[in-house]
Design an enzyme around this catalytic site. Sequence first.
Site, PDB file in Angstrom:
ATOM      1  N   GLU A  98      57.610-100.744  59.735  1.00  0.00           N
ATOM      2  CA  GLU A  98      58.697-101.498  59.202  1.00  0.00           C
ATOM      3  C   GLU A  98      58.710-100.865  57.648  1.00  0.00           C
ATOM      4  O   GLU A  98      58.718-101.515  56.625  1.00  0.00           O
ATOM      5  CB  GLU A  98      57.874-102.883  59.114  1.00  0.00           C
ATOM      6  CG  GLU A  98      57.839-103.547  60.393  1.00  0.00           C
ATOM      7  CD  GLU A  98      57.395-105.135  60.267  1.00  0.00           C
ATOM      8  OE1 GLU A  98      57.326-105.624  59.084  1.00  0.00           O
ATOM      9  OE2 GLU A  98      57.467-105.614  61.426  1.00  0.00           O
ATOM     10  N   GLU A 122      57.026-105.144  68.452  1.00  0.00           N
ATOM     11  CA  GLU A 122      56.424-106.517  67.555  1.00  0.00           C
ATOM     12  C   GLU A 122      57.362-107.672  68.215  1.00  0.00           C
ATOM     13  O   GLU A 122      58.701-107.518  67.921  1.00  0.00           O
ATOM     14  CB  GLU A 122      56.254-106.376  66.158  1.00  0.00           C
ATOM     15  CG  GLU A 122      55.126-105.502  65.727  1.00  0.00           C
ATOM     16  CD  GLU A 122      54.939-106.053  64.091  1.00  0.00           C
ATOM     17  OE1 GLU A 122      55.271-106.756  63.701  1.00  0.00           O
ATOM     18  OE2 GLU A 122      54.412-105.055  63.619  1.00  0.00           O
TER      19      GLU A 122
HETATM   20  C1  LIG Z   1      54.656-111.278  61.432  1.00  0.00           C
HETATM   21  C2  LIG Z   1      53.319-110.678  61.108  1.00  0.00           C
HETATM   22  O1  LIG Z   1      52.353-111.373  61.719  1.00  0.00           O
HETATM   23  N1  LIG Z   1      53.115-110.047  60.366  1.00  0.00           N
HETATM   24  C3  LIG Z   1      51.752-109.427  59.866  1.00  0.00           C
HETATM   25  C4  LIG Z   1      51.818-107.861  60.224  1.00  0.00           C
HETATM   26  O2  LIG Z   1      50.580-107.577  59.841  1.00  0.00           O
HETATM   27  C5  LIG Z   1      50.230-107.552  58.511  1.00  0.00           C
HETATM   28  C6  LIG Z   1      48.908-107.151  58.274  1.00  0.00           C
HETATM   29  O3  LIG Z   1      48.130-107.070  59.393  1.00  0.00           O
HETATM   30  C7  LIG Z   1      50.264-109.028  58.048  1.00  0.00           C
HETATM   31  O4  LIG Z   1      50.050-109.240  56.890  1.00  0.00           O
HETATM   32  C8  LIG Z   1      51.734-109.590  58.575  1.00  0.00           C
HETATM   33  O5  LIG Z   1      51.680-111.096  58.331  1.00  0.00           O
END
Ligand SMILES: CC(=O)N[C@H]1CO[C@H](CO)[C@@H](O)[C@@H]1O
Length: 331
Positions: free
Chosen positions: A159, A266
């Site tokens: 991301e 995701e």
């Molecule tokens: C959408 C989601 O769950 N995002 C998570 C992705 O992972 C990071 C770290 O593991 C989290 O902080 C986010 O909330």
Amino acid sequence: MKLRNLLFAVAAGSVLAAPQARGIRKRASTFEWFGANESGAEFGTNIPGVYGTDYIFPDPSAIATLIDKGMTIFRVQFMMERLVPDSLTGSYDEEYLANLTTVVNAVTDSGVHAIIDAHNYGRYNGEIISSTSDFQTFWENLAGQYKDNDLVIFDTNNEYNSMDQDLVLNLNQAAIDGIRAAGATSQYIFVEGNSWTGAWTWVDVNDNMKNLTDPQDKIIYEMHQYLDSDGSGTSSTCESSTIGVERVTDATQWLKDNNKVGILGEYAGGDNDVCRRAVSGMLEYMANNPDVWKGAVWWAAGPWWGDYIFSMEPPDGTAYTGMLDILETYL
Ligand SMILES: CC(=O)N[C@H]1CO[C@H](CO)[C@@H](O)[C@@H]1O
Ligand SMILES: *[C@@H]1O[C@H](CO)[C@@H](O)[C@H](O)[C@H]1NC(C)=O
Ligand SMILES: *[C@@H]1O[C@H](CO)[C@@H](O)[C@H](O)[C@H]1NC(C)=O
């Protein structure tokens, strides 16, 4: 491996009584990959942090349960600052690397794919990574560790966001160049775009990503898509029962127009009727476009999710008990 996948499919079929009762039919999977994220090693904000307090590694026995269900791909998160504490080009914390490798091997020894996910949002120690050459070296070094394992997939970074668009393109290209320079020539490379690699904004934001090149021609465009109102994946409420299809339609056309292939790296929705329809509608649409969609990876499994709205961790994660029946139709 094909035989093994067939066996998984048979095994999954044997537990379909409940899903059928909920009105879901079994379909032959068209996806090459279908699986879950494996979270834990990137947890926490303390750097390096303490194993068992700030972060944890995924549990191979929980992964084995999901493999038995038929999953064929796992995206294993790690934090770059923990792997290379001094600099992007510096040496490893050998113990952290060994722990990561243990999880990766547990996946690939079962004959399924492990995505190594640098879960860093295009940043290192809080700063946007600006040196493509350092980033290339980081990936050349890391790919060197796994170059003999064909079932490893390299995910350049999780991301990218709020960054210069040319830089996102150039960092991905540097990663590809580094990985191939390491002699890792058989593995797939998952690239991610800017704006949290969202499928819904992909065409507007990430059109330049079509310029990436790979001498091995094994680039897969990894997009993410959540179905809550702001697309952040922080609510168990989905925008509508058709929002999944709506949010991936333009990206699907982009992949077709540019002769690319993609994976939804995701996605998630809450355990409720609207989200169930939204998730299954999206997966059905993707499965009907197998020329461009190679799979989908649920967010997320991992030992520390507790009662998290999307937890796919056996035996009692919210999504494991509430949503797996939808996913199983694609396993
Ligand atoms: C959408 C989601 O769950 N995002 C998570 C992705 O992972 C990071 C770290 O593991 C989290 O902080 C986010 O909330
Ligand atoms: C690696 O895992 C072991 C447990 O298997 C743990 O004791 C150790 O602290 C971990 N080290 C790191 C750096 O994560
Ligand atoms: C993509 O590549 C083409 C030629 O290969 C070039 O003309 C164009 O400027 C590039 N676009 C970006 C955004 O890099």
